[in-house]
Design an enzyme around this catalytic site. Structure first.
Site, PDB file in Angstrom:
ATOM      1  N   LEU A  72       0.899  -1.004  -0.208  1.00  0.00           N
ATOM      2  CA  LEU A  72       0.380   0.274   0.008  1.00  0.00           C
ATOM      3  C   LEU A  72       0.736   1.359   0.385  1.00  0.00           C
ATOM      4  O   LEU A  72       0.103   2.530  -0.896  1.00  0.00           O
ATOM      5  CB  LEU A  72      -0.810   0.415   1.052  1.00  0.00           C
ATOM      6  CG  LEU A  72      -1.798   0.884   1.407  1.00  0.00           C
ATOM      7  CD1 LEU A  72      -2.770   1.566  -0.106  1.00  0.00           C
ATOM      8  CD2 LEU A  72      -2.849   1.168   2.228  1.00  0.00           C
ATOM      9  N   TYR A  73       2.086   1.060   0.595  1.00  0.00           N
ATOM     10  CA  TYR A  73       2.631   2.472   0.527  1.00  0.00           C
ATOM     11  C   TYR A  73       3.488   2.683  -0.428  1.00  0.00           C
ATOM     12  O   TYR A  73       3.253   3.692  -1.136  1.00  0.00           O
ATOM     13  CB  TYR A  73       4.196   1.992   1.592  1.00  0.00           C
ATOM     14  CG  TYR A  73       5.617   3.052   0.992  1.00  0.00           C
ATOM     15  CD1 TYR A  73       4.725   4.615   1.824  1.00  0.00           C
ATOM     16  CD2 TYR A  73       6.366   2.682   1.186  1.00  0.00           C
ATOM     17  CE1 TYR A  73       5.660   5.394   1.678  1.00  0.00           C
ATOM     18  CE2 TYR A  73       7.828   3.336   0.588  1.00  0.00           C
ATOM     19  CZ  TYR A  73       7.466   4.958   0.945  1.00  0.00           C
ATOM     20  OH  TYR A  73       8.445   5.591   0.934  1.00  0.00           O
ATOM     21  N   ALA A  74       4.385   1.630  -1.431  1.00  0.00           N
ATOM     22  CA  ALA A  74       3.666   1.645  -2.708  1.00  0.00           C
ATOM     23  C   ALA A  74       2.819   2.274  -3.478  1.00  0.00           C
ATOM     24  O   ALA A  74       3.099   3.173  -4.509  1.00  0.00           O
ATOM     25  CB  ALA A  74       4.571   0.373  -3.290  1.00  0.00           C
TER      26      ALA A  74
END
Length: 100
Positions: A72-74
């Site tokens: 999700l960060y990416a």
């Protein structure tokens, strides 16, 4: 220079809304403020190597695919890059063309 994000892959699994709120909505808020500033500041926005997903080739190339982020960060970093590029096109480049 904008480097402020909610980082970390594990925490994203526990609190995904914080990533969307901070990494995406926060960037849009910053862009809106900068757009209305006079003079308009230049913005440097940092992405992340995580946008290349599970790619094992090192060093990374900007030509590598970024359409399969592995976290999700990416995904929020990928979205941020696209939002910044689109915002620039709509509000900066198009305003420039109107002046011509």
């Amino acid at each position: 220079m904008h480097l402020a994000v909610q980082a970390g892959v594990r925490y994203a699994m526990e609190n995904p809304s914080s990533y969307v709120h901070i990494n995406i909505a926060g960037l849009v808020s910053l862009l809106k403020v900068c757009k209305s500033a006079n003079p308009q500041p230049a913005i440097v926005w940092a992405s992340s190597s995580t946008v290349y997903g599970l790619n094992t080739k090192v060093p990374f190339s900007e030509r590598y695919r970024t359409d399969q982020p592995a976290s999700l960060y990416a995904a929020t970093k990928k979205a941020g890059g696209e939002i910044a590029r689109t915002y620039n096109h709509i509000y900066i480049y198009m305003d420039f063309l109107r002046l011509l």
